[in-house]
Enzyme design. Structure first.
Site, PDB file in Angstrom:
ATOM      1  N   GLU A  36      -1.079   9.321   5.176  1.00 39.99           N
ATOM      2  CA  GLU A  36      -2.565   9.690   5.914  1.00 39.99           C
ATOM      3  C   GLU A  36      -2.960  10.727   6.093  1.00 39.99           C
ATOM      4  OE1 GLU A  36      -1.073   8.844  10.399  1.00 39.99           O
ATOM      5  OE2 GLU A  36      -0.609   6.549   9.515  1.00 39.99           O
ATOM      6  N   PHE A  52       7.843  16.364  -1.772  1.00 35.81           N
ATOM      7  CA  PHE A  52       8.784  15.569  -0.821  1.00 35.81           C
ATOM      8  C   PHE A  52       9.567  16.667  -0.825  1.00 35.81           C
ATOM      9  CE2 PHE A  52       6.404  12.522   1.467  1.00 35.81           C
ATOM     10  CZ  PHE A  52       5.890  12.614   1.063  1.00 35.81           C
ATOM     11  N   LEU A  53       9.782  18.001  -0.693  1.00 35.48           N
ATOM     12  CA  LEU A  53      11.034  19.049  -0.919  1.00 35.48           C
ATOM     13  C   LEU A  53      11.256  19.853   0.151  1.00 35.48           C
ATOM     14  CD1 LEU A  53      12.705  19.287  -4.932  1.00 35.48           C
ATOM     15  CD2 LEU A  53      13.795  18.136  -2.547  1.00 35.48           C
ATOM     16  N   GLU A  86       1.034  -1.398  -0.104  1.00 36.52           N
ATOM     17  CA  GLU A  86      -0.314  -0.053   0.026  1.00 36.52           C
ATOM     18  C   GLU A  86       0.814   1.276  -0.412  1.00 36.52           C
ATOM     19  OE1 GLU A  86      -0.467   1.885   2.973  1.00 36.52           O
ATOM     20  OE2 GLU A  86       1.338   1.499   3.901  1.00 36.52           O
ATOM     21  N   GLY A 127      12.436  21.254   7.607  1.00 37.91           N
ATOM     22  CA  GLY A 127      11.140  21.298   7.898  1.00 37.91           C
ATOM     23  C   GLY A 127      11.726  20.653   9.487  1.00 37.91           C
ATOM     24  N   CYS A 182       5.538   5.338   8.683  1.00 33.04           N
ATOM     25  CA  CYS A 182       5.865   4.564   7.406  1.00 33.04           C
ATOM     26  C   CYS A 182       7.587   4.907   7.348  1.00 33.04           C
ATOM     27  CB  CYS A 182       5.012   4.663   6.911  1.00 33.04           C
ATOM     28  SG  CYS A 182       3.346   4.066   6.287  1.00 33.04           S
TER      29      CYS A 182
HETATM   30  C1  UDX Z   1       4.153   7.809   3.471  1.00 31.46           C
HETATM   31  C2  UDX Z   1       3.956   7.389   1.946  1.00 31.46           C
HETATM   32  O1  UDX Z   1       4.481   8.909   1.482  1.00 31.46           O
HETATM   33  C3  UDX Z   1       3.473   6.578   1.598  1.00 31.46           C
HETATM   34  O2  UDX Z   1       3.050   6.132   0.378  1.00 31.46           O
HETATM   35  C4  UDX Z   1       2.826   5.552   2.868  1.00 31.46           C
HETATM   36  O3  UDX Z   1       2.383   4.013   2.315  1.00 31.46           O
HETATM   37  C5  UDX Z   1       3.515   5.655   4.146  1.00 31.46           C
HETATM   38  O4  UDX Z   1       4.493   6.722   4.471  1.00 31.46           O
HETATM   39  P1  UDX Z   1       2.409   9.322   5.474  1.00 31.46           P
HETATM   40  O5  UDX Z   1       2.930   8.885   6.773  1.00 31.46           O
HETATM   41  O6  UDX Z   1       1.646   8.747   5.689  1.00 31.46           O
HETATM   42  O7  UDX Z   1       3.188   8.228   4.233  1.00 31.46           O
HETATM   43  O8  UDX Z   1       2.431  10.379   5.397  1.00 31.46           O
HETATM   44  P2  UDX Z   1       3.319  11.952   4.399  1.00 31.46           P
HETATM   45  O9  UDX Z   1       2.615  12.664   3.500  1.00 31.46           O
HETATM   46  O10 UDX Z   1       4.363  11.219   3.286  1.00 31.46           O
HETATM   47  O11 UDX Z   1       4.126  12.529   5.504  1.00 31.46           O
HETATM   48  C6  UDX Z   1       5.527  11.533   6.377  1.00 31.46           C
HETATM   49  C7  UDX Z   1       6.527  12.284   7.162  1.00 31.46           C
HETATM   50  O12 UDX Z   1       7.258  13.514   5.901  1.00 31.46           O
HETATM   51  C8  UDX Z   1       5.605  13.841   7.632  1.00 31.46           C
HETATM   52  O13 UDX Z   1       5.854  13.650   8.910  1.00 31.46           O
HETATM   53  C9  UDX Z   1       5.829  14.956   7.107  1.00 31.46           C
HETATM   54  O14 UDX Z   1       5.621  15.699   7.811  1.00 31.46           O
HETATM   55  C10 UDX Z   1       7.225  14.649   6.828  1.00 31.46           C
HETATM   56  N1  UDX Z   1       7.539  15.134   5.480  1.00 31.46           N
HETATM   57  C11 UDX Z   1       6.724  15.171   3.869  1.00 31.46           C
HETATM   58  C12 UDX Z   1       8.481  16.677   5.165  1.00 31.46           C
HETATM   59  O15 UDX Z   1       8.615  16.719   6.546  1.00 31.46           O
HETATM   60  N2  UDX Z   1       8.312  16.977   4.026  1.00 31.46           N
HETATM   61  C13 UDX Z   1       8.047  17.261   2.885  1.00 31.46           C
HETATM   62  O16 UDX Z   1       8.425  17.424   1.923  1.00 31.46           O
HETATM   63  C14 UDX Z   1       7.382  15.472   3.151  1.00 31.46           C
END
Ligand code: UDX
Length: 448
Positions: free
Chosen positions: A149, A244-245, A145, A248, A255
């Site tokens: 979230e 994802f850039l 998957e 923070g 995950c």
């Molecule tokens: C992630 C994957 O995206 C998803 O494909 C997988 O199935 C489960 O893990 P999720 O954990 O729900 O999903 O959240 P995601 O939106 O990916 O963010 C993960 C973490 O990364 C968060 O703490 C978020 O704040 C952080 N993040 C994300 C950043 O710090 N910078 C970004 O650019 C993107």
């Protein structure tokens, strides 16, 4: 009369299982969802949704008649041939994935069962092969998957890709799973080990992108550049991409932390040292702690200082506190002798069980009352809409550390705040950059 769709079985109704159950019901399939926690099953059967996930409650309500929740394995086995395994696989002390819940499910399957086990839980490459060895007659498909979230329902219904891994002999099982997903989008067929690796490698790559931009942000602070502009400029290169850039205070959740460690350990167990992932993990750990240095630079010692945290969940639109940066940050601040007060729109209840000694308030403004500084930890929309001028008056000192580069620095400065972001340049440089962009987008004839 509409044709009867293939029934779907779901084992484990956590985030993934519940979303999977709801979405297959929405697609018209009868669903039997089984969990070992009687309390959870009873709540779901009464229509009470146990997690906060946008759109999920409505979807479950709409499809209540198609979904049966049960604790009874025999009811599940009688109700569906295709069984999605959605149990969790937390890290063990060694960093390997804990597969005990997956094993417990396999042990409950009767010998000679004609069921198809479809693995959604994230498992190390090689797990499918081991399960097939233990239960030679069983059909096994890997279907990782990729739900995020907060947007899990949307992600399920509109996936980027569906990966279906099956080994020789399980072609029919793979075809049956592909039929379920056929209305949703593109399907990639692979072998089981490759499907398992796709999941781990995808999450590890996304985590690497985050740690990379966080390091770039830290360098930006040294050289006076703005990480937002840098990320925008990088993202315009199709080969890099813009997602994802966002710099923070580090990634969290159920995950990324677990899967990056699991992949590193999986490699290590084979004798391969995955150096890059070691750095990704370390950067993420240090990133959460940098906020403390920023606060100290303004406030000196944090002993006795009242620090407000806005947002506790690992990201907005969820109440999930697993590996949330707020946990490390709160403990670190307490370690410095600070008094920590916090507010989250939905995660306070879960957070309360984890955050000892942290005062939780019923509103953002209440958390800011009398605080020496506020740290924005989770970018909930309502924090952008806060009356920051009023907040500045209520606080002992109007200092904000924006851990997600979410707030408008100029607006905060106008409200009377000292503003610190992550890798953001001084506001005067940013203003001049955006006015250049404005001039350039104005037709030459209209320029002053
Ligand atoms: C992630 C994957 O995206 C998803 O494909 C997988 O199935 C489960 O893990 P999720 O954990 O729900 O999903 O959240 P995601 O939106 O990916 O963010 C993960 C973490 O990364 C968060 O703490 C978020 O704040 C952080 N993040 C994300 C950043 O710090 N910078 C970004 O650019 C993107």
């Amino acid at each position: 009369m509409s044709e009867q769709r293939e029934p779907v079985g779901v084992i484990g109704v956590g985030w993934v299982g519940l979303v999977t159950a709801a979405c297959f019901a929405e697609l018209g399939h009868p669903v039997v969802a089984r969990d070992i926690l009687a309390e959870k099953v009873a709540a779901l059967s009464r229509g009470e949704v146990t997690i906060h996930e946008p759109g999920l409650e409505e979807m479950l309500r709409r499809n209540a008649e198609r979904i049966a929740f049960t604790t009874d394995m025999s009811e599940l086995l009688a109700g569906a041939r295709l069984l999605f395994v959605c149990v969790d696989t937390p890290p063990t002390y060694s960093g390997d994935a804990d597969l005990s819940r997956v094993r417990a499910v396999v042990e409950e399957l009767p010998e000679g069962s004609d069921h198809v086990l479809i693995m959604k839980s994230t498992v190390p490459a090689g797990t499918g092969e081991a399960i097939r060895r233990d239960l030679p007659g069983l059909s096994y498909v890997s279907c990782p998957e990729f739900l995020k979230e907060g947007t899990a329902v949307e992600d399920f219904m509109h996936p980027d890709r569906v990966v279906i891994g099956a080994d020789p002999g399980d072609e029919d099982a793979a075809a049956a799973v592909a039929d379920l997903y056929e209305p949703l989008g593109e399907i990639l067929h692979t072998d089981v080990s490759s499907a398992e690796m796709i999941k781990l490698a995808s999450n590890a790559f996304l985590a690497t992108k985050i740690s990379f931009i966080n390091e770039i942000a830290n360098v930006c602070e040294e050289v006076g550049a703005d990480v937002g502009e840098v990320a925008r400029g990088m993202g315009l290169d199709e080969r890099i991409g813009s997602s994802f850039l966002r710099a923070g205070i580090g990634y969290g959740g159920s995950c990324f932390p677990k899967d990056v460690t699991a992949l590193k350990m999986l490699a290590g167990n084979t004798g391969y040292h995955f150096q890059l992932l070691t750095a990704v993990i370390e950067v993420n750990e240090l990133q959460k702690r940098r906020v403390v240095g920023k606060l100290r630079a303004h406030l000196g010692s944090l002993l006795g200082k009242r620090i407000a945290l806005l947002g506790l969940a690992f990201k907005p639109d969820t109440d999930d506190m697993r590996e949330a940066s707020s946990l490390v940050l709160a403990a670190r601040l307490q370690g410095e002798g600070a008094e920590v007060v916090a507010f989250d729109p939905v995660a306070s209840e879960r957070a309360g069980e984890l955050l000892e000694g942290v005062e939780l308030t019923g509103s953002a403004m209440a958390a800011l009352d009398g605080a020496d500084a506020v740290v924005l930890v989770t970018e909930w929309r309502e924090f952008a809409e806060l009356d920051w001028a009023d907040a500045a008056n209520r606080m002992e000192r109007a200092l904000v550390v924006d851990g997600r580069n979410f707030l408008d620095p100029a607006a905060l400065a106008a409200a009377g705040f000292e503003y610190e972001g992550i890798g953001r340049s001084a506001s005067d440089r940013r203003i001049s950059a955006s006015s250049v962009a404005r001039v350039q987008s104005t037709p030459r004839s209209l320029r002053p």
